[in-house]
Design a protein around this motif. Structure first.
Motif, PDB file in Angstrom:
ATOM      1  N   ALA A 134       0.817  -1.209   0.000  1.00  0.00           N
ATOM      2  CA  ALA A 134       0.000   0.000   0.000  1.00  0.00           C
ATOM      3  C   ALA A 134       0.858   1.269   0.000  1.00  0.00           C
ATOM      4  O   ALA A 134       0.408   2.330  -0.434  1.00  0.00           O
ATOM      5  CB  ALA A 134      -0.920   0.014   1.227  1.00  0.00           C
ATOM      6  N   GLU A 135       2.114   1.158   0.495  1.00  0.00           N
ATOM      7  CA  GLU A 135       2.992   2.319   0.584  1.00  0.00           C
ATOM      8  C   GLU A 135       4.363   1.984   0.020  1.00  0.00           C
ATOM      9  O   GLU A 135       5.310   1.745   0.774  1.00  0.00           O
ATOM     10  CB  GLU A 135       3.128   2.793   2.040  1.00  0.00           C
ATOM     11  CG  GLU A 135       1.869   3.369   2.638  1.00  0.00           C
ATOM     12  CD  GLU A 135       2.120   3.975   4.011  1.00  0.00           C
ATOM     13  OE1 GLU A 135       2.920   4.914   4.102  1.00  0.00           O
ATOM     14  OE2 GLU A 135       1.531   3.499   4.978  1.00  0.00           O
ATOM     15  N   PRO A 136       4.516   1.932  -1.313  1.00  0.00           N
ATOM     16  CA  PRO A 136       5.844   1.697  -1.889  1.00  0.00           C
ATOM     17  C   PRO A 136       6.789   2.830  -1.525  1.00  0.00           C
ATOM     18  O   PRO A 136       6.360   3.942  -1.209  1.00  0.00           O
ATOM     19  CB  PRO A 136       5.574   1.629  -3.393  1.00  0.00           C
ATOM     20  CG  PRO A 136       4.276   2.343  -3.587  1.00  0.00           C
ATOM     21  CD  PRO A 136       3.482   2.116  -2.342  1.00  0.00           C
ATOM     22  N   LEU A 137       8.087   2.564  -1.596  1.00  0.00           N
ATOM     23  CA  LEU A 137       9.070   3.540  -1.154  1.00  0.00           C
ATOM     24  C   LEU A 137       9.222   4.681  -2.150  1.00  0.00           C
ATOM     25  O   LEU A 137       9.519   4.443  -3.329  1.00  0.00           O
ATOM     26  CB  LEU A 137      10.431   2.861  -0.979  1.00  0.00           C
ATOM     27  CG  LEU A 137      10.525   1.732   0.044  1.00  0.00           C
ATOM     28  CD1 LEU A 137      11.918   1.107  -0.009  1.00  0.00           C
ATOM     29  CD2 LEU A 137      10.221   2.246   1.443  1.00  0.00           C
ATOM     30  N   PRO A 138       9.040   5.944  -1.724  1.00  0.00           N
ATOM     31  CA  PRO A 138       9.410   7.068  -2.584  1.00  0.00           C
ATOM     32  C   PRO A 138      10.917   7.009  -2.861  1.00  0.00           C
ATOM     33  O   PRO A 138      11.683   6.460  -2.051  1.00  0.00           O
ATOM     34  CB  PRO A 138       9.044   8.297  -1.739  1.00  0.00           C
ATOM     35  CG  PRO A 138       8.071   7.794  -0.715  1.00  0.00           C
ATOM     36  CD  PRO A 138       8.482   6.388  -0.435  1.00  0.00           C
ATOM     37  N   PRO A 139      11.380   7.550  -3.983  1.00  0.00           N
ATOM     38  CA  PRO A 139      12.798   7.412  -4.341  1.00  0.00           C
ATOM     39  C   PRO A 139      13.788   7.870  -3.260  1.00  0.00           C
ATOM     40  O   PRO A 139      14.751   7.167  -2.957  1.00  0.00           O
ATOM     41  CB  PRO A 139      12.916   8.266  -5.612  1.00  0.00           C
ATOM     42  CG  PRO A 139      11.562   8.172  -6.229  1.00  0.00           C
ATOM     43  CD  PRO A 139      10.602   8.173  -5.072  1.00  0.00           C
ATOM     44  N   GLN A 140      13.570   9.062  -2.684  1.00  0.00           N
ATOM     45  CA  GLN A 140      14.509   9.525  -1.659  1.00  0.00           C
ATOM     46  C   GLN A 140      14.461   8.638  -0.411  1.00  0.00           C
ATOM     47  O   GLN A 140      15.492   8.415   0.236  1.00  0.00           O
ATOM     48  CB  GLN A 140      14.212  10.986  -1.288  1.00  0.00           C
ATOM     49  CG  GLN A 140      14.488  11.996  -2.386  1.00  0.00           C
ATOM     50  CD  GLN A 140      15.969  12.126  -2.730  1.00  0.00           C
ATOM     51  OE1 GLN A 140      16.841  11.746  -1.938  1.00  0.00           O
ATOM     52  NE2 GLN A 140      16.253  12.672  -3.900  1.00  0.00           N
ATOM     53  N   VAL A 141      13.289   8.122  -0.093  1.00  0.00           N
ATOM     54  CA  VAL A 141      13.172   7.214   1.055  1.00  0.00           C
ATOM     55  C   VAL A 141      13.915   5.915   0.774  1.00  0.00           C
ATOM     56  O   VAL A 141      14.584   5.365   1.656  1.00  0.00           O
ATOM     57  CB  VAL A 141      11.693   6.936   1.376  1.00  0.00           C
ATOM     58  CG1 VAL A 141      11.562   5.852   2.440  1.00  0.00           C
ATOM     59  CG2 VAL A 141      11.001   8.213   1.844  1.00  0.00           C
ATOM     60  N   ALA A 142      13.819   5.412  -0.457  1.00  0.00           N
ATOM     61  CA  ALA A 142      14.567   4.208  -0.826  1.00  0.00           C
ATOM     62  C   ALA A 142      16.064   4.447  -0.685  1.00  0.00           C
ATOM     63  O   ALA A 142      16.806   3.588  -0.174  1.00  0.00           O
ATOM     64  CB  ALA A 142      14.224   3.786  -2.245  1.00  0.00           C
ATOM     65  N   ASP A 143      16.531   5.627  -1.112  1.00  0.00           N
ATOM     66  CA  ASP A 143      17.961   5.934  -1.030  1.00  0.00           C
ATOM     67  C   ASP A 143      18.438   6.027   0.413  1.00  0.00           C
ATOM     68  O   ASP A 143      19.464   5.442   0.785  1.00  0.00           O
ATOM     69  CB  ASP A 143      18.251   7.246  -1.755  1.00  0.00           C
ATOM     70  CG  ASP A 143      18.308   7.086  -3.270  1.00  0.00           C
ATOM     71  OD1 ASP A 143      18.045   5.975  -3.752  1.00  0.00           O
ATOM     72  OD2 ASP A 143      18.610   8.079  -3.954  1.00  0.00           O
ATOM     73  N   VAL A 144      17.710   6.773   1.233  1.00  0.00           N
ATOM     74  CA  VAL A 144      18.158   6.930   2.612  1.00  0.00           C
ATOM     75  C   VAL A 144      18.001   5.628   3.387  1.00  0.00           C
ATOM     76  O   VAL A 144      18.865   5.268   4.202  1.00  0.00           O
ATOM     77  CB  VAL A 144      17.422   8.093   3.324  1.00  0.00           C
ATOM     78  CG1 VAL A 144      15.963   7.772   3.598  1.00  0.00           C
ATOM     79  CG2 VAL A 144      18.121   8.447   4.630  1.00  0.00           C
ATOM     80  N   GLY A 145      16.938   4.868   3.118  1.00  0.00           N
ATOM     81  CA  GLY A 145      16.723   3.624   3.846  1.00  0.00           C
ATOM     82  C   GLY A 145      17.747   2.565   3.507  1.00  0.00           C
ATOM     83  O   GLY A 145      18.365   1.969   4.394  1.00  0.00           O
ATOM     84  N   LEU A 146      17.954   2.306   2.211  1.00  0.00           N
ATOM     85  CA  LEU A 146      18.945   1.300   1.822  1.00  0.00           C
ATOM     86  C   LEU A 146      20.354   1.792   2.140  1.00  0.00           C
ATOM     87  O   LEU A 146      21.231   1.000   2.516  1.00  0.00           O
ATOM     88  CB  LEU A 146      18.818   0.976   0.337  1.00  0.00           C
ATOM     89  CG  LEU A 146      19.503  -0.325  -0.097  1.00  0.00           C
ATOM     90  CD1 LEU A 146      18.816  -1.531   0.544  1.00  0.00           C
ATOM     91  CD2 LEU A 146      19.497  -0.475  -1.608  1.00  0.00           C
ATOM     92  N   GLY A 147      20.557   3.107   2.010  1.00  0.00           N
ATOM     93  CA  GLY A 147      21.857   3.666   2.371  1.00  0.00           C
ATOM     94  C   GLY A 147      22.169   3.472   3.843  1.00  0.00           C
ATOM     95  O   GLY A 147      23.297   3.113   4.217  1.00  0.00           O
ATOM     96  N   LEU A 148      21.177   3.684   4.714  1.00  0.00           N
ATOM     97  CA  LEU A 148      21.388   3.475   6.148  1.00  0.00           C
ATOM     98  C   LEU A 148      21.598   1.994   6.450  1.00  0.00           C
ATOM     99  O   LEU A 148      22.450   1.636   7.276  1.00  0.00           O
ATOM    100  CB  LEU A 148      20.187   4.016   6.928  1.00  0.00           C
ATOM    101  CG  LEU A 148      20.236   3.811   8.443  1.00  0.00           C
ATOM    102  CD1 LEU A 148      21.455   4.496   9.054  1.00  0.00           C
ATOM    103  CD2 LEU A 148      18.953   4.318   9.103  1.00  0.00           C
ATOM    104  N   PHE A 149      20.838   1.131   5.795  1.00  0.00           N
ATOM    105  CA  PHE A 149      20.999  -0.322   5.949  1.00  0.00           C
ATOM    106  C   PHE A 149      22.456  -0.698   5.661  1.00  0.00           C
ATOM    107  O   PHE A 149      23.113  -1.404   6.435  1.00  0.00           O
ATOM    108  CB  PHE A 149      20.045  -1.013   4.971  1.00  0.00           C
ATOM    109  CG  PHE A 149      19.767  -2.464   5.252  1.00  0.00           C
ATOM    110  CD1 PHE A 149      20.331  -3.132   6.320  1.00  0.00           C
ATOM    111  CD2 PHE A 149      18.914  -3.165   4.409  1.00  0.00           C
ATOM    112  CE1 PHE A 149      20.067  -4.478   6.557  1.00  0.00           C
ATOM    113  CE2 PHE A 149      18.635  -4.509   4.627  1.00  0.00           C
ATOM    114  CZ  PHE A 149      19.224  -5.162   5.702  1.00  0.00           C
ATOM    115  N   HIS A 150      22.976  -0.219   4.547  1.00  0.00           N
ATOM    116  CA  HIS A 150      24.369  -0.477   4.170  1.00  0.00           C
ATOM    117  C   HIS A 150      25.331   0.101   5.203  1.00  0.00           C
ATOM    118  O   HIS A 150      26.288  -0.570   5.622  1.00  0.00           O
ATOM    119  CB  HIS A 150      24.631   0.146   2.793  1.00  0.00           C
ATOM    120  CG  HIS A 150      26.076   0.320   2.444  1.00  0.00           C
ATOM    121  ND1 HIS A 150      26.911  -0.741   2.140  1.00  0.00           N
ATOM    122  CD2 HIS A 150      26.846   1.449   2.355  1.00  0.00           C
ATOM    123  CE1 HIS A 150      28.128  -0.294   1.869  1.00  0.00           C
ATOM    124  NE2 HIS A 150      28.107   1.032   1.995  1.00  0.00           N
TER     125      HIS A 150
END
Length: 339
Positions: A134-150
Motif C-alpha cells: 500500500a505504501e511503496p518507497l518514494p525514491p529519496q526514502v529508498a535511497d536513505v533507507g537502503l543507504g542506512l541499511f548499508h
C-alpha cells in the motif's frame, strides 16, 4: 489508519538542509515536524509526510542525492531501542533477524528480509528493504533507507563487508558516480526492489563488540513495550517467558510487570483468548526441556534450573507427563535417531 515512522529517521536533515543553503527548521515546520521531534527517540510522524518532506527538500535544494547524504550522517541510533539489540547481536544473521522481527518499532510501513540472490549467483544472497504494497518507497526514502541499511552493516563489521552490487527500484536521481561512491559497489537502477547483494556467509560473521546481556535487555524492553501489530497477549507472554526461563522469575506477577498491567488483568486477557498463564508456561518449559535434553549433554540438574524448576524430580515428572519417558530415556532415544 495512517502509517507512521519515528521522526528520528530524519535526524541530521535540518543541519544538512542548512549546509545546502536552506532553512532546516522552516522546512520541517512546513510538514508539521519540529527539530525537537527529530532529536527525540519517541516522537512519530506520518510516513507519507516524511517521504514528501525528503522529496521536496531534494527538489528545492537542487540536491538529488539528498537521501544518500542523509544516510551518510546517520547510524543505527535513529532506530531507537532497536539499535541496542542490533548492535549487541552475536552475528550479522542474528542482527538481521532482530531487525526483520522488530523494524515495526521504527515504522510498520517498512520491512527487511533475506532473499535469494536476485541475480541467481551462488554464494550470494539478497538483503531486501521495502515498503508495504500500500505504501511503496518514494525514491529519496529508498535511497536513505537502503543507504542506512548499508552503513549500519559497515559500522557493525568495522569496514567493507563484500557488497557485490546494489539494486534500486527507481531511476538514478543523481549521477551514478554518487551512488557507486557511497556504496562502494555497482548500483543497478529500475529493479523490482531495493536490495543489497551480499556474500551468503555474511550471516555467520560475528558482530564486533556484541554483548548478549545488553541484547537481551533491549529485546525484553522492546517485546514488553512494543507489541507487534496483530500479536496476541498469549504470544507476548510466550515470548517473554521463553526469554526469562531459567534467568528471571516466571510468576505471572513478574510477566505482568513487564507488560505494564495487573496480574488479574493479564489473566483475564489470556482467558479471553482461550489460554492461561500456566498453560503457556508449561508449553515454553516443554519446548526448552526437549531442546536441552535431546540436543545437549548438559547434566539434568542444570537442565532443571534452565527450565525454571527447582528439583530434578520435578523435571523427571514433567518429562514423563509430556513424552511418557524419563529425561535419560528421551536423551538416549534422540542419540540413537541422530546416528
Amino acid at each position: 489508519m495512517e502509517s507512521v515512522v519515528r521522526a528520528a529517521g530524519l535526524r541530521g536533515l535540518p543541519a544538512l538542509v542548512d549546509s545546502l543553503g536552506g532553512d532546516g527548521a522552516e522546512l520541517l515546520a512546513r510538514f508539521g515536524v519540529t527539530c525537537a521531534a527529530v532529536e527525540s527517540d519517541d516522537a512519530v510522524i506520518p510516513s507519507a509526510a516524511a517521504g514528501l518532506l525528503l522529496e521536496v527538500a531534494a527538489a528545492e535544494l537542487g540536491c538529488p542525492d539528498l537521501g544518500l547524504r542523509l544516510a551518510g550522517l546517520q547510524n543505527a541510533s535513529v532506530l531507537g531501542p532497536l539499535a541496542l539489540a542490533i548492535e549487541n547481536s552475536a552475528t550479522f544473521g542474528e542482527a538481521l533477524e532482530i531487525t526483520r522481527r522488530f523494524l515495526f518499532v521504527h515504522s510498520p510501513a517498512l520491512t527487511v528480509s533475506q532473499i535469494p540472490d536476485p541475480s541467481g549467483r551462488p554464494g550470494v544472497t539478497g538483503l531486501l528493504y521495502r515498503g508495504t504494497d500500500a505504501e511503496p518507497l518514494p525514491p529519496q526514502v529508498a535511497d536513505v533507507g537502503l543507504g542506512l541499511f548499508h552503513r549500519i552493516i559497515v559500522l557493525l563489521h568495522g569496514g567493507p563487508y563484500g557488497l557485490r552490487s546494489v539494486h534500486l527500484p527507481h531511476a538514478a536521481l543523481a549521477p551514478v558516480e554518487a551512488y557507486t561512491r557511497f556504496f562502494g559497489a555497482e548500483v543497478r537502477f529500475g529493479r523490482p526492489d531495493a536490495v543489497l547483494r551480499v556474500p551468503a556467509g555474511l550471516a555467520s560473521m560475528p558482530v564486533r563488540g556484541g554483548n548478549q546481556v545488553l541484547r537481551d535487555i533491549a529485546l525484553d524492553y522492546i517485546t514488553s513495550h512494543f507489541p507487534a501489530p496483530g500479536q496476541s497477549v498469549a504470544d507476548r507472554v510466550h515470548l517473554l517467558l521463553a526469554r526469562s526461563l531459567g534467568s528471571a522469575p516466571v510468576e505471572v506477577a513478574a510477566i505482568a510487570r513487564m507488560l505494564r498491567t495487573h496480574p488479574r488483568t493479564l489473566q483475564r486477557r489470556l482467558a479471553a483468548e482461550g489460554s492461561t498463564f500456566d498453560a503457556i508456561l508449561d508449553d515454553v518449559r516443554r519446548a526448552a526441556a526437549y531442546r536441552l535434553v535431546t540436543q545437549t549433554d548438559l547434566p539434568f540438574t542444570q537442565v532443571t534450573a534452565m527450565v525454571g524448576l527447582t528439583e530434578q524430580s520435578a523435571l523427571s515428572r514433567a518429562v514423563r507427563r509430556w513424552y511418557g519417558v524419563t529425561p535419560r530415556q528421551l536423551r538416549s532415544t534422540a542419540a540413537v535417531r541422530s546416528r
